[in-house]
Design a protein around this motif. Structure first.
Motif, PDB file in Angstrom:
ATOM      1  N   ASN A 132       0.827  -1.206   0.000  1.00 33.91           N
ATOM      2  CA  ASN A 132       0.000   0.000   0.000  1.00 33.91           C
ATOM      3  C   ASN A 132       0.862   1.258   0.000  1.00 33.91           C
ATOM      4  N   GLU A 133       1.947   1.237   0.795  1.00 33.49           N
ATOM      5  CA  GLU A 133       2.848   2.386   0.809  1.00 33.49           C
ATOM      6  C   GLU A 133       3.499   2.589  -0.551  1.00 33.49           C
ATOM      7  N   LYS A 134       3.846   1.477  -1.190  1.00 31.53           N
ATOM      8  CA  LYS A 134       4.454   1.559  -2.518  1.00 31.53           C
ATOM      9  C   LYS A 134       3.470   2.140  -3.532  1.00 31.53           C
ATOM     10  N   LEU A 135       2.210   1.659  -3.475  1.00 32.95           N
ATOM     11  CA  LEU A 135       1.203   2.171  -4.403  1.00 32.95           C
ATOM     12  C   LEU A 135       0.925   3.645  -4.153  1.00 32.95           C
ATOM     13  N   SER A 136       0.856   4.032  -2.862  1.00 33.95           N
ATOM     14  CA  SER A 136       0.622   5.438  -2.544  1.00 33.95           C
ATOM     15  C   SER A 136       1.765   6.313  -3.041  1.00 33.95           C
ATOM     16  N   ALA A 137       3.001   5.805  -2.840  1.00 35.81           N
ATOM     17  CA  ALA A 137       4.162   6.560  -3.313  1.00 35.81           C
ATOM     18  C   ALA A 137       4.165   6.667  -4.835  1.00 35.81           C
TER      19      ALA A 137
END
Length: 326
Positions: A132-137
């Motif tokens: 999720n952090e990767k997608l948000s970034a």
């Protein structure tokens, strides 16, 4: 749970003639000498095995204390329940020994499996969190790639209007200010009101019309109620920006752009059509989001919840985007 089951099983065999001191002694021995090897393995041997991945060393290190604890249990149980008088021969028989070893090992393995389950859930949770952090970034990165081409053109036009003291100068500044406020503040939210996105697009079109001296026919239609609809910011503007970049020119009177936005319940249908300039007027794209970038944002923001149809003919370029804006 195991203690409750074992106590029920033991009381079932003794029924009405329960010798409570003996009953409690058996339960206490079973609980103590089952939990000790199970939790020694859970907190000490199993973590070392998961770290080192050496099965032989793990089994050797665990079986030695397990055998020692078993011997201590056997002598303790025989002393407390029988006093080494051999009055209860089953305490000395192979059946009781095997049964005790199997039950203890079963409980130890069961508790160990709980650790594996906990480790798996924690790993899965961390994996999803990282994803999720990767997608948000990635979404933030994609949004940050908004094409500066329009901004540079607007600033150049603004300079020209100010230099010539055009009455349109204040209008351009006001619209540009609204657009910058939307890009800097509103677009940081995961979803924005569709009405704000439309207002941003209308300001964009107005500034482009000023740049083109209102010589190119540009039609923008909105059908349906937009007040309750939320949408990912700066998705629709990309197709409109590409239409202006590749579909119109000051010196081409046959150029045109048609934009239509229609709401059918929670479904948003967005159509952008533009004329295609002759090959000699086309310029290669050096910067900007591009179609691949937009599709990636759509994949991240509307997974399996949108459709994009592109029609490219000799005289026009058309995109039709359908997405569920609920």
């Amino acid at each position: 749970m195991y203690l409750s089951f074992f106590s029920y099983q033991l009381s079932f065999y003794q029924k009405d003639n329960i010798n409570w001191p003996r009953f409690l002694t058996i339960v206490a021995i079973q609980l103590i000498f089952t939990s000790i090897p199970a939790y020694i393995n859970y907190f000490f041997f199993l973590p070392k095995f998961l770290e080192q991945k050496k099965a032989g060393k793990y089994l050797l290190g665990f079986l030695l204390p397990f055998a020692l604890l078993y011997l201590i249990r056997m002598y303790t149980e025989r002393y407390l329940l029988d006093g080494f008088t051999h009055k209860y021969e089953y305490l000395y028989g192979p059946r009781f020994i095997i049964q005790t070893i199997v039950v203890t090992l079963f409980i130890t393995v069961f508790v160990a499996m709980l650790r594996f389950a906990i480790e798996w859930f924690e790993l899965d949770s961390k994996k999803k969190s990282i994803e999720n952090e990767k997608l948000s970034a990635e979404l933030r990165f994609l949004k940050a790639q908004i094409n500066p081409h329009f901004l540079f053109n607007t600033l150049n036009n603004l300079y020209y209007l100010a230099f010539t003291q055009s009455p349109n100068t204040t209008e351009v500044i006001a619209k540009l200010s609204q657009m910058m406020r939307y890009m800097i503040y509103d677009s940081n939210h995961p979803r924005v009101m569709l009405s704000k996105e439309i207002e941003y697009m209308e300001n964009y079109i107005s500034l482009e019309k000023l740049r083109l001296n209102n010589q190119i026919p540009i039609h923008f239609e909105v059908h349906g109620t937009t007040g309750h609809v939320l949408i990912v910011p700066l998705i629709l503007i990309t197709f409109l920006e590409n239409a202006f970049k590749h579909g119109v020119s000051n010196n081409n009177p046959e150029a045109w752009i048609n934009v239509k936005l229609e709401l059918q319940g929670t479904e948003c249908v967005y159509i952008v059509e533009n004329s295609k300039l002759p090959d000699k007027t086309l310029k290669p794209e050096k910067s900007g989001i591009g179609l691949q970038n937009v599709q990636r944002r759509l994949d991240l923001s509307y997974p399996e919840n949108y459709s994009l149809k592109i029609t490219d003919t000799s005289d026009r370029y058309r995109i039709e985007l359908k997405l569920n804006a609920a």
